[in-house]
Design a protein around this motif. Sequence first.
Motif, PDB file in Angstrom:
ATOM      1  N   UNK A  87      15.936   5.382   6.089  1.00 12.87           N
ATOM      2  CA  UNK A  87      16.013   3.926   6.169  1.00 12.87           C
ATOM      3  C   UNK A  87      14.720   3.281   5.670  1.00 12.87           C
ATOM      4  N   UNK A  88      14.923   2.131   5.093  1.00 13.25           N
ATOM      5  CA  UNK A  88      13.807   1.297   4.661  1.00 13.25           C
ATOM      6  C   UNK A  88      13.113   0.705   5.876  1.00 13.25           C
ATOM      7  N   UNK A  89      11.829   0.484   5.784  1.00 13.36           N
ATOM      8  CA  UNK A  89      11.146  -0.212   6.871  1.00 13.36           C
ATOM      9  C   UNK A  89       9.986  -0.983   6.269  1.00 13.36           C
ATOM     10  N   UNK A  90      10.081  -2.314   6.349  1.00 11.62           N
ATOM     11  CA  UNK A  90       9.029  -3.147   5.780  1.00 11.62           C
ATOM     12  C   UNK A  90       8.020  -3.512   6.855  1.00 11.62           C
ATOM     13  N   UNK A 125      -0.988 -10.186   4.691  1.00 10.17           N
ATOM     14  CA  UNK A 125       0.141 -11.078   4.416  1.00 10.17           C
ATOM     15  C   UNK A 125       1.032 -10.518   3.312  1.00 10.17           C
ATOM     16  N   UNK A 126       0.901  -9.203   3.064  1.00 12.29           N
ATOM     17  CA  UNK A 126       1.687  -8.551   2.015  1.00 12.29           C
ATOM     18  C   UNK A 126       2.779  -7.692   2.649  1.00 12.29           C
ATOM     19  N   UNK A 127       4.013  -7.915   2.236  1.00 17.05           N
ATOM     20  CA  UNK A 127       5.131  -7.125   2.748  1.00 17.05           C
ATOM     21  C   UNK A 127       5.133  -5.754   2.072  1.00 17.05           C
ATOM     22  N   UNK A 128       5.065  -4.694   2.863  1.00 18.16           N
ATOM     23  CA  UNK A 128       4.884  -3.336   2.349  1.00 18.16           C
ATOM     24  C   UNK A 128       6.041  -2.451   2.766  1.00 18.16           C
ATOM     25  N   UNK A 129       6.579  -1.696   1.831  1.00 16.78           N
ATOM     26  CA  UNK A 129       7.616  -0.709   2.129  1.00 16.78           C
ATOM     27  C   UNK A 129       6.917   0.589   2.548  1.00 16.78           C
ATOM     28  N   UNK A 130       6.824   0.837   3.851  1.00 17.29           N
ATOM     29  CA  UNK A 130       6.027   1.980   4.294  1.00 17.29           C
ATOM     30  C   UNK A 130       6.752   3.308   4.099  1.00 17.29           C
ATOM     31  N   UNK A 131       8.077   3.287   4.033  1.00 22.29           N
ATOM     32  CA  UNK A 131       8.780   4.537   3.689  1.00 22.29           C
ATOM     33  C   UNK A 131       8.324   5.023   2.316  1.00 22.29           C
ATOM     34  N   UNK A 132       8.316   4.104   1.346  1.00 21.41           N
ATOM     35  CA  UNK A 132       7.897   4.495   0.003  1.00 21.41           C
ATOM     36  C   UNK A 132       6.412   4.845  -0.044  1.00 21.41           C
ATOM     37  N   UNK A 133       5.603   4.166   0.775  1.00 23.86           N
ATOM     38  CA  UNK A 133       4.173   4.489   0.842  1.00 23.86           C
ATOM     39  C   UNK A 133       3.976   5.937   1.289  1.00 23.86           C
ATOM     40  N   UNK A 134       4.720   6.339   2.322  1.00 22.51           N
ATOM     41  CA  UNK A 134       4.600   7.704   2.854  1.00 22.51           C
ATOM     42  C   UNK A 134       5.068   8.722   1.827  1.00 22.51           C
ATOM     43  N   UNK A 135       6.276   8.501   1.283  1.00 20.34           N
ATOM     44  CA  UNK A 135       6.881   9.560   0.467  1.00 20.34           C
ATOM     45  C   UNK A 135       6.383   9.567  -0.964  1.00 20.34           C
TER      46      UNK A 135
END
Length: 244
Positions: free
Chosen positions: A129-132, A137-147
């Motif tokens: 699942x996606x998790x922002x 003040x920046x919206x970050x996709x942490x799933x993509x950051x990790x993987x």
Amino acid sequence: MRKQSTYSENIIYPATDISELREDIFERVKKLASSRVANHPWNNMSNLELLKSAGLYLREPQTGKEGITLAGILIFGTDILIQSAVPYYKTDAILRFVDLDRYDDRDYIDTNLIDSYDRLMNFVGKHLRDKFYLEGDIRTNIRDKIFREVVSNTLIHREYLDPYPAKLIIERDRVLSENGNIARGSGEIDPKSFSPYSKNPSIAKFFREIGWVDELGSGVRNINKYNKIYSGEEAQFIEGDIFK
């Protein structure tokens, strides 16, 4: 492999011709490098010049042997060329949610490292699942950051002469990544005190040029930081002949 005087990624294949490499991959990496740095020097280079600039075409001063390296084949080679150089090479992406003995979904990846990165990231995007998260003040996709870091690590730091297949396994309560490795220690890595060591410096440098990794050692720190936010758990890094 421990007694090698050089990195296995630097093995020269003098009989491999540049015509056996994929032109579309050259075009893509030039675009990726340019998106990171305007007027990147690769834009004005021939394919051979790019290979030499990236350390993927070498000449042995002792013997005079020269040619495309294993790293160059892994990044730019056709699937047939890659399999002829390292016939056991593959990365197995597996989903085990229901059928725990076999799998619910699988992608058997035995192509070049650029397409391998895309397919592994697509597999993660398909099943996790996606998790922002607001970072400042920046919206970050942490799933993509990790993987982004997990997938890059799997491709960059594995030992390609080791026939152990790399794996990315998504289970109900964890994700496991593992690959063959020439260990520089044994046991669990402490992200706060470890000393990073590049296993394939030419491949790592190439991935930095196209913006897919940052400085050496940042992957462990980023995975640890964002995994706490994503899952509430500590990430584990275990060094050994199989890196997990």
